[in-house]
Write a protein that holds these residues in place. Structure first.
Motif, PDB file in Angstrom:
ATOM      1  N   GLY A  92       0.828  -1.210   0.000  1.00 17.60           N
ATOM      2  CA  GLY A  92       0.000   0.000   0.000  1.00 17.60           C
ATOM      3  C   GLY A  92       0.853   1.246   0.000  1.00 17.60           C
ATOM      4  N   ASN A  93       1.223   1.707   1.189  1.00 13.41           N
ATOM      5  CA  ASN A  93       2.017   2.927   1.325  1.00 13.41           C
ATOM      6  C   ASN A  93       3.462   2.536   1.661  1.00 13.41           C
ATOM      7  OD1 ASN A  93       3.230   5.238   2.151  1.00 13.41           O
ATOM      8  ND2 ASN A  93       1.611   5.860   3.580  1.00 13.41           N
ATOM      9  N   PRO A  94       4.424   2.943   0.863  1.00 12.29           N
ATOM     10  CA  PRO A  94       5.797   2.498   1.122  1.00 12.29           C
ATOM     11  C   PRO A  94       6.439   3.135   2.358  1.00 12.29           C
ATOM     12  CG  PRO A  94       5.759   4.045  -0.688  1.00 12.29           C
ATOM     13  CD  PRO A  94       4.330   3.775  -0.337  1.00 12.29           C
ATOM     14  N   GLY A  95       5.826   4.168   2.931  1.00 11.50           N
ATOM     15  CA  GLY A  95       6.439   4.870   4.059  1.00 11.50           C
ATOM     16  C   GLY A  95       6.144   4.204   5.387  1.00 11.50           C
ATOM     17  N   LEU A  96       6.584   4.850   6.460  1.00  6.01           N
ATOM     18  CA  LEU A  96       6.335   4.351   7.820  1.00  6.01           C
ATOM     19  C   LEU A  96       4.874   4.576   8.167  1.00  6.01           C
ATOM     20  CD1 LEU A  96       7.286   3.351  10.604  1.00  6.01           C
ATOM     21  CD2 LEU A  96       7.970   5.675  11.121  1.00  6.01           C
ATOM     22  N   THR A  97       4.114   3.488   8.335  1.00  7.39           N
ATOM     23  CA  THR A  97       2.701   3.622   8.653  1.00  7.39           C
ATOM     24  C   THR A  97       2.404   2.928   9.966  1.00  7.39           C
ATOM     25  OG1 THR A  97       2.336   1.693   7.284  1.00  7.39           O
ATOM     26  CG2 THR A  97       1.820   3.844   6.310  1.00  7.39           C
ATOM     27  N   GLY A  98       1.296   3.304  10.569  1.00  6.38           N
ATOM     28  CA  GLY A  98       0.937   2.738  11.866  1.00  6.38           C
ATOM     29  C   GLY A  98       0.378   1.334  11.760  1.00  6.38           C
ATOM     30  N   ASN A  99      -0.237   1.012  10.626  1.00  6.76           N
ATOM     31  CA  ASN A  99      -0.889  -0.301  10.554  1.00  6.76           C
ATOM     32  C   ASN A  99       0.124  -1.417  10.382  1.00  6.76           C
ATOM     33  OD1 ASN A  99      -0.424   0.814   7.941  1.00  6.76           O
ATOM     34  ND2 ASN A  99      -1.448  -0.986   7.125  1.00  6.76           N
ATOM     35  N   ASN A 111      11.892   1.863  15.086  1.00  6.13           N
ATOM     36  CA  ASN A 111      10.718   2.427  14.433  1.00  6.13           C
ATOM     37  C   ASN A 111       9.413   1.990  15.080  1.00  6.13           C
ATOM     38  OD1 ASN A 111      11.583   4.189  12.238  1.00  6.13           O
ATOM     39  ND2 ASN A 111      12.735   2.382  11.642  1.00  6.13           N
ATOM     40  N   MET A 112       9.443   0.847  15.768  1.00  2.00           N
ATOM     41  CA  MET A 112       8.267   0.467  16.553  1.00  2.00           C
ATOM     42  C   MET A 112       8.035   1.476  17.675  1.00  2.00           C
ATOM     43  SD  MET A 112       8.458  -3.639  17.082  1.00  2.00           S
ATOM     44  CE  MET A 112       7.069  -3.694  18.199  1.00  2.00           C
ATOM     45  N   PHE A 113       9.116   1.987  18.228  1.00  2.00           N
ATOM     46  CA  PHE A 113       9.009   2.916  19.353  1.00  2.00           C
ATOM     47  C   PHE A 113       9.022   4.375  18.902  1.00  2.00           C
ATOM     48  CE2 PHE A 113      10.070  -0.866  21.683  1.00  2.00           C
ATOM     49  CZ  PHE A 113       9.448  -0.685  22.900  1.00  2.00           C
ATOM     50  N   ALA A 114       8.966   4.604  17.599  1.00  2.26           N
ATOM     51  CA  ALA A 114       8.949   5.990  17.111  1.00  2.26           C
ATOM     52  C   ALA A 114       7.646   6.662  17.534  1.00  2.26           C
ATOM     53  CB  ALA A 114       9.083   6.005  15.589  1.00  2.26           C
ATOM     54  N   ASP A 131       0.747   3.521  18.584  1.00  2.00           N
ATOM     55  CA  ASP A 131      -0.601   3.202  18.109  1.00  2.00           C
ATOM     56  C   ASP A 131      -1.326   2.329  19.119  1.00  2.00           C
ATOM     57  OD1 ASP A 131      -0.291   4.643  15.816  1.00  2.00           O
ATOM     58  OD2 ASP A 131       0.425   2.944  14.634  1.00  2.00           O
ATOM     59  N   ILE A 132      -0.576   1.360  19.653  1.00  2.00           N
ATOM     60  CA  ILE A 132      -1.191   0.467  20.637  1.00  2.00           C
ATOM     61  C   ILE A 132      -1.587   1.254  21.882  1.00  2.00           C
ATOM     62  CG2 ILE A 132      -0.759  -1.505  22.147  1.00  2.00           C
ATOM     63  CD1 ILE A 132       1.104  -2.577  19.922  1.00  2.00           C
ATOM     64  N   ILE A 133      -0.656   2.127  22.331  1.00  2.00           N
ATOM     65  CA  ILE A 133      -0.956   2.931  23.518  1.00  2.00           C
ATOM     66  C   ILE A 133      -2.194   3.791  23.270  1.00  2.00           C
ATOM     67  CG2 ILE A 133      -0.111   4.852  24.940  1.00  2.00           C
ATOM     68  CD1 ILE A 133       2.693   3.686  24.585  1.00  2.00           C
ATOM     69  N   GLN A 134      -2.280   4.377  22.103  1.00  2.00           N
ATOM     70  CA  GLN A 134      -3.425   5.234  21.783  1.00  2.00           C
ATOM     71  C   GLN A 134      -4.713   4.411  21.715  1.00  2.00           C
ATOM     72  OE1 GLN A 134      -3.233   7.352  18.063  1.00  2.00           O
ATOM     73  NE2 GLN A 134      -3.595   9.285  19.118  1.00  2.00           N
ATOM     74  N   PHE A 135      -4.587   3.195  21.159  1.00  2.00           N
ATOM     75  CA  PHE A 135      -5.746   2.316  21.046  1.00  2.00           C
ATOM     76  C   PHE A 135      -6.348   2.051  22.425  1.00  2.00           C
ATOM     77  CE2 PHE A 135      -7.641  -1.933  20.947  1.00  2.00           C
ATOM     78  CZ  PHE A 135      -8.540  -1.781  19.896  1.00  2.00           C
ATOM     79  N   GLY A 183      -6.254   4.064  24.812  1.00  2.00           N
ATOM     80  CA  GLY A 183      -6.687   5.312  25.418  1.00  2.00           C
ATOM     81  C   GLY A 183      -5.583   6.152  26.046  1.00  2.00           C
ATOM     82  N   GLY A 184      -4.307   5.775  25.823  1.00  2.00           N
ATOM     83  CA  GLY A 184      -3.216   6.572  26.392  1.00  2.00           C
ATOM     84  C   GLY A 184      -2.783   7.664  25.427  1.00  2.00           C
ATOM     85  N   ASN A 185      -1.847   8.492  25.891  1.00  2.00           N
ATOM     86  CA  ASN A 185      -1.297   9.520  25.019  1.00  2.00           C
ATOM     87  C   ASN A 185       0.001   9.025  24.388  1.00  2.00           C
ATOM     88  OD1 ASN A 185      -3.255  11.510  25.391  1.00  2.00           O
ATOM     89  ND2 ASN A 185      -2.309  12.078  27.354  1.00  2.00           N
ATOM     90  N   ARG A 186       0.261   9.500  23.207  1.00  2.00           N
ATOM     91  CA  ARG A 186       1.508   9.120  22.543  1.00  2.00           C
ATOM     92  C   ARG A 186       2.718   9.586  23.364  1.00  2.00           C
ATOM     93  NH1 ARG A 186       1.544   7.397  17.253  1.00  2.00           N
ATOM     94  NH2 ARG A 186      -0.559   7.070  16.490  1.00  2.00           N
ATOM     95  N   ILE A 187       3.755   8.764  23.370  1.00  2.00           N
ATOM     96  CA  ILE A 187       4.942   9.067  24.172  1.00  2.00           C
ATOM     97  C   ILE A 187       6.135   9.208  23.240  1.00  2.00           C
ATOM     98  CG2 ILE A 187       6.481   8.203  25.982  1.00  2.00           C
ATOM     99  CD1 ILE A 187       4.134   6.491  26.948  1.00  2.00           C
ATOM    100  N   HIS A 188       6.987  10.189  23.526  1.00  2.00           N
ATOM    101  CA  HIS A 188       8.272  10.246  22.821  1.00  2.00           C
ATOM    102  C   HIS A 188       9.220   9.283  23.510  1.00  2.00           C
ATOM    103  CE1 HIS A 188       7.532  13.606  20.121  1.00  2.00           C
ATOM    104  NE2 HIS A 188       6.847  14.167  21.105  1.00  2.00           N
ATOM    105  N   PHE A 189       9.514   8.149  22.855  1.00  2.00           N
ATOM    106  CA  PHE A 189      10.373   7.162  23.509  1.00  2.00           C
ATOM    107  C   PHE A 189      11.858   7.447  23.250  1.00  2.00           C
ATOM    108  CE2 PHE A 189       6.562   4.414  23.423  1.00  2.00           C
ATOM    109  CZ  PHE A 189       6.566   4.045  24.751  1.00  2.00           C
ATOM    110  N   LEU A 190      12.184   7.662  21.983  1.00  2.00           N
ATOM    111  CA  LEU A 190      13.606   7.626  21.621  1.00  2.00           C
ATOM    112  C   LEU A 190      14.089   8.870  20.889  1.00  2.00           C
ATOM    113  CD1 LEU A 190      13.787   3.972  20.293  1.00  2.00           C
ATOM    114  CD2 LEU A 190      14.865   4.817  22.355  1.00  2.00           C
ATOM    115  N   ASP A 191      13.242   9.865  20.704  1.00  2.00           N
ATOM    116  CA  ASP A 191      13.703  10.976  19.863  1.00  2.00           C
ATOM    117  C   ASP A 191      14.138  12.172  20.706  1.00  2.00           C
ATOM    118  OD1 ASP A 191      11.307  11.879  20.745  1.00  2.00           O
ATOM    119  OD2 ASP A 191      10.234  11.312  18.922  1.00  2.00           O
TER     120      ASP A 191
END
Lengths: 287, 536
Positions: free
Chosen positions: A45-52, B358-361, B368-372, B374-382
């Protein structure tokens, strides 16, 4: 008495169930990033970094891109493979020459040599990088021609990693050598006819680890390739796809590339796992 | 202080008694409690309660182990210096004696290397010695002498003149230093061969006197694969190490004492030269050219040590726990659990690291999981994250990276612990936790002590994890490096990004000193290096 043992059995059962639950959780934690990686590699689908995680659209397009002439991936892959091939032969040879001499012979400079190598090993590895880069540069072995340069750097000082091999050789009884020498064998014949055949497990371990090294090597490869697409290895190349400028267009290609890089190493590893475990535990005990 | 007996004490007036008590407390009681130690044997030690035992152990460490360590170190260093001095005296004495007592060939060998070997029928050795001398002389005349002559100044003719025009035939500081260092090495090698050549003569004369056979070329060639086989084996690896590690490190140590940086690259903009200890001063100063290196260095050194500690011990203890879970009696599918973990070793580390990063970006899967939920997004590594968050995240991810490896290491050792230790413990009523702390841990720590040390120093230099995960983030304004940078990643940044080669070299030397000090102290205190029979 009976009641007590029943109680013990029940207790043991609950303990086992808890253990299983923990082990399943551990397995999930350790395996899930890799499953995500594979899933995303199939997302066209989208080649970039996506959440899904679950692909928007399934397809092999990302892999097709890697093998097409649009990308340099095949070149990087080939570079890394060549380096790994040379490194595993060269490093194994160097380490065993060093380890055998230090383990089987007693000569005046033996202890000083070991101490010097120990001290040299305490300097951070790429402190030497600037010098080596300049030297290789003057020999024309950088950027586009980084592969021979990297092979040289990988092999040249590898004798310093003799510890595991020496630890293994030290456990081998000396009476073996002596018996062969009484029969008129030279030291060289003892080395390659008597001792080396017995070292098979540790040789395989050394070959395996030195083959795997170049696949993950980043700094040395990046420094010597100096941004040249022709001279990069997979680690540098794939990392360049994740730079802030590129990640929007290349993230899924990175995932596909990761899968392709990991597959041969995993297969090799699963076959030779036994030897790897032997080497790792042996090396740790001897320190 | 004079200690009074009871009668004389009672004779004192109130104030004097008070002063006496005061003095007694500080001069006698405190030293006795804190600075005096009587060595206890095992039985009297076991009679103490737990607090006294801890006190004894701490006192023992500071009052006996550390002083003995430094005393022994001093002795060792003194012995080394003495041995070195004696060695040199011996060397010169040998040279003079051999020259006086030797025959004409020996005397000639002092000037024409190899001539003695030729005269005694050792053609191969003669050729090698003579070649060495010729090569050395030609090298010194055509290259070595030139560079060595400029070594003192590192070049005088600047590459650019006052009007910024390129000067033809300018010096090149980098080349001068590199070849100068190489020449120094070559001179050392030459002196060594020259000495060997003379020693040969002495040995041969002795053999002749005793009417024994002198080794000829055929014997020499045979020795290459037989008596001297170790030299054959060592030749190539040693040469590689000298050229690709020893010489470069020597060079970088020299660089630490120059002003080699982006503005003095020695080739195209300006030459560099010797500056003594200036770079060390810069690194420890609070404001050098508007840059606060001292604060950066302090922060990074502390974080490097904290990181190495947690990275080593969290992995170690958790890896041990996982190994014990898998090896637990009655657990099935052992191979499956192990293979799952081992698979993650097989995946090249940069892939897992970059993927997890990138999972922790901020817009990655974890958030996404945290938001799902009901939490707020966190800056983990940046760079927007707080230093503490990044540090904890990095340590946690490192646990994920390291446990499989430690699991493998510890599994093998766990299986070697004698089972009857556990059996008798459980008969005596020890529970699982007690068995772990009283049997498993001491045994493991004893066996893997040296391994823990190497993995501690390895973690101090663990470039990949930090560089690929955070790149040093977060980077606060007031520091020259990021707050998760290790000494080595800062070294990388200094040399590769800022081109401050000389500061990088200083940092490299400091990393070496820190690693060497820790290794030296720990190695001398470790039980497994001294008390080898404890578990046998």
């Amino acid at each position: 008495m009976e009641r007590r043992s029943m109680g013990m059995a029940a207790k043991r059962r609950t303990a086992n169930i808890i253990t299983y639950v923990i082990l399943v959780m551990i397995s999930i934690i350790w395996i899930i990033p890799f499953i995500f990686l594979i899933l995303q590699a199939f997302d066209v689908g989208n080649p970039g970094l996506t959440g899904n995680v679950w692909p928007e659209k399934w397809g092999l397009g990302n892999f097709a891109y890697l093998f097409s002439s649009e990308s340099n991936f095949l070149r990087w892959y080939f570079n890394t493979f060549i380096i790994a091939l040379f490194a595993c032969v060269g490093q194994t040879a160097m380490q065993f020459m060093m380890a055998y001499a230090l383990s089987r012979f007693r000569f005046k400079l033996r202890k000083p040599m070991m101490n010097v190598m120990l001290v040299l090993g305490m300097f951070p590895g790429f402190l030497t990088m600037i010098v080596l880069y300049e030297v290789l540069n003057s020999l024309g072995m950088t950027s586009d021609n980084a592969v021979p340069g990297l092979i040289l750097v990988n092999i040249a000082s590898s004798g310093m990693g003799y510890y595991v091999a020496k630890g293994f050789l030290d456990t081998m009884p000396k009476s073996l050598d002596e018996a062969a020498e009484v029969d008129g064998a030279t030291k060289f014949q003892v080395f390659y006819k008597v001792v080396m055949p017995l070292c098979k497990p540790i040789v395989i371990y050394t070959v395996l680890t030195s083959f795997m090294g170049p696949w993950g090597d980043y700094i040395f490869a990046a420094t010597i390739a100096k941004g040249s697409q022709e001279g990069m290895n997979v680690a540098t190349g794939l990392n360049s796809w994740l730079s802030t400028a590129n990640i929007g267009g290349y993230y899924k290609y990175f995932c596909a590339g990761g899968v392709i890089v990991a597959i041969p190493v995993i297969i090799l590893f699963l076959f030779l796992q036994k030897y790897y475990v032997e080497g790792v535990t042996g090396g740790a005990v001897k320190g | 202080m004079k200690i009074l007996d009871k009668d004389s004490y009672l004779k004192l007036n109130k104030w004097k008694r008070f002063v006496y008590k005061f003095k007694y407390f500080f001069l006698i009681t405190i030293p006795r409690v804190f600075f005096k130690i009587e060595k206890l044997d095992a039985i009297s030690y076991l009679k103490l309660n737990i607090w006294k035992r801890i006190g004894y152990k701490i006192k023992f460490f500071y009052l006996i182990k550390i002083p003995t360590f430094f005393k022994n170190l001093g002795k060792k260093i003194w012995k080394g210096i003495k041995g070195f001095g004696l060695g040199i005296a011996h060397f010169f004495k040998n040279l003079v004696v051999t020259f006086i007592e030797g025959d004409i060939w020996t005397k000639l060998s002092y000037f024409f290397m190899g001539i003695g070997s030729f005269a005694r029928g050792q053609i191969l050795r003669g050729i090698l010695f003579a070649t060495m001398e010729l090569v050395f002389i030609f090298y010194m005349i055509f290259t070595g002498g030139y560079y060595l002559g400029k070594f003192n100044s590192l070049g005088l003719i600047q590459p650019l003149d006052a009007d910024e025009n390129v000067v033809v035939g300018a010096d090149n500081s980098f080349k001068i230093m590199l070849y100068g260092a190489l020449t120094l090495f070559f001179i050392a090698a030459f002196i060594y061969t020259w000495y060997l050549n003379i020693k040969q003569n002495r040995i041969n004369e002795q053999l002749k006197k005793d009417e024994k056979a002198i080794a000829d070329t055929k014997d020499d060639l045979r020795a290459v694969v037989d008596q001297q086989f170790h030299r054959t084996l060592l030749a190539l690896p040693t040469l590689g190490i000298i050229v690709f590690t020893l010489l470069p490190i020597f060079f970088m140590i020299l660089v630490a004492f120059t002003n080699y940086d982006a503005n003095h690259n020695g080739v195209s903009n300006a030459l560099f030269g010797w500056v003594g200890f200036d770079n060390f001063r810069t690194l420890f100063s609070w404001s050098a050219g508007g840059k606060n290196y001292a604060a950066t260095f302090g922060e990074i050194l502390v974080w490097t040590l904290i990181w190495a500690f947690f990275a080593t011990f969290t992995n170690y203890f958790l890896g041990l726990v996982v190994a014990m879970l898998i090896n637990k009696k009655g657990i099935k599918l052992k191979k499956v659990w192990r293979t799952v973990l081992v698979m993650s070793i097989a995946v090249p580390q940069f892939i897992s690291l970059l993927y997890v990063k990138n999972m922790f970006a901020y817009d990655g899967i974890m958030n996404d999981i945290i938001q799902f939920f009901g939490g707020n997004r966190i800056h983990f590594l940046d760079d927007q994250a707080s230093a503490l968050t990044v540090r904890i995240t990095v340590i946690l991810i490192n646990i994920w990276i390291g446990i499989p490896y430690l699991m493998l290491v510890t599994t093998g050792i766990l299986m070697n612990i004698p089972a009857d230790l556990y059996e008798s413990a459980s008969i005596d009523g020890a529970n699982v936790f007690q068995q772990y702390t009283k049997i498993t841990l001491p045994y493991m720590l004893f066996i893997t002590g040296p391994y823990l040390l190497t993995s501690f120093t390895g973690n101090m230099n663990n470039f990949n994890v930090i560089f690929l995960l955070t790149g040093g983030a977060p980077h606060p304004q007031e520091l020259e490096a990021g707050q998760t940078d290790l000494l080595v990643t800062w070294l990388f940044q200094l040399t590769m990004k800022d081109n401050s080669y000389s500061l990088g070299a200083v940092l490299g030397i400091i990393v070496f000193i820190v690693v060497a000090l820790i290794s030296l102290i720990v190695y001398n205190i470790l039980p497994s290096t001294k008390n080898e029979e404890a578990f046998q």
